[in-house]
Design an enzyme around this catalytic site. Structure first.
Site, PDB file in Angstrom:
ATOM      1  N   CYS A   1       8.654 -19.262 -30.886  1.00 28.70           N
ATOM      2  CA  CYS A   1       7.879 -20.325 -31.184  1.00 28.70           C
ATOM      3  C   CYS A   1       8.111 -20.633 -32.732  1.00 28.70           C
ATOM      4  O   CYS A   1       9.234 -21.133 -32.907  1.00 28.70           O
ATOM      5  CB  CYS A   1       6.394 -19.899 -31.225  1.00 28.70           C
TER       6      CYS A   1
ATOM      7  N   HIS B   1       5.590 -17.845 -25.674  1.00 28.43           N
ATOM      8  CA  HIS B   1       4.756 -16.596 -25.853  1.00 28.43           C
ATOM      9  C   HIS B   1       4.755 -15.778 -24.748  1.00 28.43           C
ATOM     10  O   HIS B   1       4.751 -16.388 -23.477  1.00 28.43           O
ATOM     11  CB  HIS B   1       3.539 -16.736 -26.525  1.00 28.43           C
TER      12      HIS B   1
END
Length: 497
Positions: A331, A437
């Site tokens: 991310c 994630h």
């Protein structure tokens, strides 16, 4: 419908785990039970199937109750972006940023409306609501605008459990002091105390327990022993305090300890691997020679990137990469690995363009639109595909990010997934970046990646035929519940339940 409120004398007293255990205990009794936390402040977030963002602790509590997480379980999530600024997530969606001094003026009424609306929905669907407070219910300078603790307990007329952490010392003072600072109608809801994280023989506490019960008229319903467990931490303080030493670990993975590290629950599956040692390395610490480095997510990607640049860590990462080390960015970490990050609208702070670490040919542009969604993707990277069976090439995770990333030199990278926007890998397979994630939750792929690290050290590969992390997590919830339940008397709260 019944309700139980769990509050703590301090932060980190053990409220989240206690609420999860109570959810599991009620589920075992055959009840439909749901967790609830009106307002959470955390950088660990989870995305529900509907694309709503809630605190990860409430997701764990939902799994303990045998449920899929949903937004009503945590209608307000505050995600700190700086010492005095937070992003406000209301009913699962980002609605703006606020200064601490302005939050209650701008969001108190809207927040309480969201809380009561969520509670009405949950009351209609469940037999029990297990509520968790935040911090302490006795912060006298904040009580008049506290949305999370005794205001919710009074709204539900919920018998309340007060949890205190004896490991920090002063447990009796914490309990009595908290009671003294509560209003009479709030104090009347406290039906039991739990002394948590106790090391030693309970007999050593008996005189103190007798004194406490005689002074307050409230029973101690639990003395919970200190437990080692691998359930997700609520925040970074819990995370770094509880890291276990593994003298027999064969692979060392360094995670960069960013100032605003977020979603570090990504690493719980690695922590659960017996052969893996995790090291959290601050920007000003020596990186050493780990077998791999992970640059994690961040709530303030640009600010944390600048911290890496002004410290020694950016140069250490470049040198590590040039020497052939494996680096994975997740991310915000993916964004940092690129050439530049631009923020023309000032989404994270002052507008501008900022130099990245330069390990991948990527350019990220921040925007006001936030992506929050569950994802299922097919691994297309040939080296991973050859190791994984066809069924194991489908992986699941979730996205939480602002910003879009473009590849500047397509010939210099390979797509990692069937959606190229989800992640890329350098042609030498030593630099990886993904927006996904929860990628390590996928057991077979996690082992494939670890086996690449093991091969560097001429270690035998680990077996790939393992379940995903959620199976292990569910087992841990059972183990923790089995460990706590014998020491916890909930009858004063449950009545005939």
């Amino acid at each position: 419908m019944g309700a139980i409120m769990v509050v703590g004398t301090t932060s980190h007293a053990g409220k989240s785990i206690m609420a999860a255990v109570i959810c599991r205990m009620l589920k075992r009794k055959g009840y439909q039970v749901t967790p609830f936390k009106g307002q959470n402040m955390a950088l660990n977030a989870y995305v529900t199937n509907a694309g709503d963002e809630i605190g990860h602790a409430q997701a764990v509590q939902a799994w303990a109750a045998g449920l899929e997480p949903r937004v009503e379980m945590n209608p307000i999530l505050l995600k700190p972006q700086g010492d005095m600024t937070s992003q406000v997530i209301l009913n699962g969606k980002a609605v703006g940023r606020t200064q601490a001094a302005d939050y209650y003026r701008d969001y108190f009424d809207r927040g309480w409306q969201a809380i009561t609306t969520a509670l009405v929905t949950l009351q209609q669907e469940f037999d029990w609501i297990v509520c968790e407070g935040a911090g302490s219910p006795a912060e006298i300078n904040l009580k008049h605008r506290d949305l999370t603790n005794m205001r919710v307990a009074k709204h539900l007329n919920a018998p309340t459990l007060l949890v205190a952490d004896i490991d920090r010392g002063g447990v009796f003072a914490h309990i009595v002091g908290t009671l003294e600072l509560l209003d009479p109608d709030e104090r009347a809801l406290i039906k039991g105390f739990v002394i948590n994280k106790f090391r030693g023989q309970r007999s050593l506490l008996e005189s103190g327990i007798t004194w406490l019960e005689e002074r307050t008229g409230i029973p101690v319903v639990g003395v919970i022993p200190w437990l080692e467990h691998s359930l997700p931490a609520e925040d970074s303080l819990d995370l770094f305090e509880r890291r276990r030493t593994k003298p027999n670990a064969e692979v060392t993975i360094a995670v960069i300890r960013l100032p605003r590290i977020s979603n570090f629950t990504d690493f719980d599956p690695l922590e659960a691997e017996p052969s893996v040692r995790l090291q959290f390395v601050g920007p000003n610490q020596p990186l050493g020679q780990p077998d791999a480095v992970i640059v994690p997510g961040s709530k303030t990607t640009i600010s944390d990137l600048q911290q890496l640049q002004v410290s020694s860590m950016a140069d250490q990462l470049r040198a590590y990469s040039q020497a052939g080390g494996m680096v994975l960015g997740i991310c915000g970490g993916l964004q940092m690995l690129g050439q530049t990050i631009s923020d023309p609208m000032g989404t994270e702070g002052p507008p501008g363009e900022f130099a990245g670490l330069g390990l991948l040919p990527l350019q990220t542009t921040m925007s006001g639109d936030k992506i929050t969604r569950q994802r299922q993707a097919q691994i297309t990277l040939p080296s991973d595909c050859s190791a994984l069976g066809e069924d194991a090439r489908t992986i699941q995770g979730y996205e939480i990010h602002q910003g879009q990333t473009q590849v500047l030199q397509p010939e210099a990278v390979q797509a990692w997934f069937d959606d190229p926007a989800l992640g890329v890998v350098s042609c030498n397979h030593r630099i990886l970046g993904t927006y996904l994630h929860g990628i390590f939750n996928n057991g077979p792929w996690r082992r494939v990646w670890l086996n690449q690290l093991r091969a560097q050290k001429n270690l035998l590969p680990l077996p790939l035929a393992i379940p995903n992390y959620k199976v292990y997590r569910d087992h841990m919830l059972d183990q923790v519940t089995d460990a706590i339940a014998p020491y916890l008397n909930l009858q004063p709260f449950l009545g005939k339940a």
